[in-house]
Design a protein around this motif. Sequence first.
Motif, PDB file in Angstrom:
ATOM      1  N   ASP A 196       0.839  -1.202   0.000  1.00 40.81           N
ATOM      2  CA  ASP A 196       0.000   0.000   0.000  1.00 40.81           C
ATOM      3  C   ASP A 196       0.876   1.254   0.000  1.00 40.81           C
ATOM      4  O   ASP A 196       1.523   1.564   0.989  1.00 40.81           O
ATOM      5  CB  ASP A 196      -0.935   0.016   1.201  1.00 40.81           C
ATOM      6  CG  ASP A 196      -2.062   1.036   1.042  1.00 40.81           C
ATOM      7  OD1 ASP A 196      -1.856   2.034   0.332  1.00 40.81           O
ATOM      8  OD2 ASP A 196      -3.134   0.831   1.618  1.00 40.81           O
ATOM      9  N   SER A 240      -9.461   2.558   1.890  1.00 42.84           N
ATOM     10  CA  SER A 240      -8.741   1.274   1.875  1.00 42.84           C
ATOM     11  C   SER A 240      -9.593   0.181   1.246  1.00 42.84           C
ATOM     12  O   SER A 240      -9.087  -0.673   0.511  1.00 42.84           O
ATOM     13  CB  SER A 240      -8.345   0.873   3.300  1.00 42.84           C
ATOM     14  OG  SER A 240      -7.341   1.725   3.818  1.00 42.84           O
ATOM     15  N   PHE A 284      -7.144  -5.018   4.409  1.00 41.54           N
ATOM     16  CA  PHE A 284      -7.137  -3.599   4.067  1.00 41.54           C
ATOM     17  C   PHE A 284      -8.070  -2.796   4.976  1.00 41.54           C
ATOM     18  O   PHE A 284      -7.788  -1.630   5.283  1.00 41.54           O
ATOM     19  CB  PHE A 284      -7.514  -3.404   2.596  1.00 41.54           C
ATOM     20  CG  PHE A 284      -6.347  -3.573   1.659  1.00 41.54           C
ATOM     21  CD1 PHE A 284      -5.501  -2.501   1.383  1.00 41.54           C
ATOM     22  CD2 PHE A 284      -6.072  -4.799   1.080  1.00 41.54           C
ATOM     23  CE1 PHE A 284      -4.412  -2.655   0.538  1.00 41.54           C
ATOM     24  CE2 PHE A 284      -4.985  -4.967   0.229  1.00 41.54           C
ATOM     25  CZ  PHE A 284      -4.151  -3.888  -0.043  1.00 41.54           C
TER      26      PHE A 284
END
Length: 313
Positions: free
Chosen positions: A64, A106, A209
């Motif tokens: 990420d 996310s 996430f």
Amino acid sequence: MRKNQFVGYILPFAGLILVFLFFLIMTQGRMIKPSNISNIIDQVFTTLIVSVGAIFVYAHGGFDMSVSAICGIAQLAMAALVTATDARIHPLLVLLVGVVICVVISMLNAIVHLELKVPIFVVTLCTMFACSGLLANIAQKQIYSVPMMYLSTYNQTPVRLLTLLVIVVIGWVLFEKTKLGKIQKVIGGSPVVSLQSGIDVKKNVFLAFVTLGVTVGIAAFFTLSRLTRVTAASGGNLQTNIMIAIVLGGMPLSGGATSRLSSVICGAITVTLLTNGMTLMGMNAAVINAVKGILFVLIIAISYKRSPDGLYT
């Protein structure tokens, strides 16, 4: 535990001790002064909190690049909310809004990656550019800040330490003792085998996430409580520090069975001491970032050579 595994486990902690002793000597003891200890706590706080969430993503081989930008956007939204309500809204509601924003972004990263089959690096890189651009555009037109006393309670060291302890404990239980964390390691070891074993890979990657989003939102709230102002640079080098913390802690970026929360904690403290020590020695931000970048590349190179399958899956 095999000898190589034991050495791999101990080495990051030995590195942490060496970094501490080196800068303790080079700064002539200034590193352990009460005022600097407070600075170290502030610096490690954000990195460690987000790292607790990030390990769920990195453990399955995820990535990420948007963490810093998402953190900045969340701070902007929370500051705007406080300004719009003339600071009448309860701080915990502000925290909730920040967490929701980070979780939603996310989640979008995960959905685009999983459903559209776009590489996660590309997805999060695009999110980083989008959020950074939006933050810079808004912050340049209007300054958003919160009254210093509004969030002062959450900027006290005891409160931050208690929050950090609670998040680390919850993170450790989730990652080391529940299916959520254990499955991330299995997926990191082999996504194909995971699918053949009946593991719902998409669901668990998605939840990873979401977990990361929660920790980013919490970190954004406490960062706003400390700085009280939002700028185009809000979020800083958070993502870089997390990546360096992971490799300094001895955890492979490919994830897998060797992923441990203790590695991330060790790495986060090490990178914080490294940054703090170089700052005390009078190095400017550009030099510090260059040193961290070189260190990151060197560790990756060493890890790649030692892994028979390479660093990346």
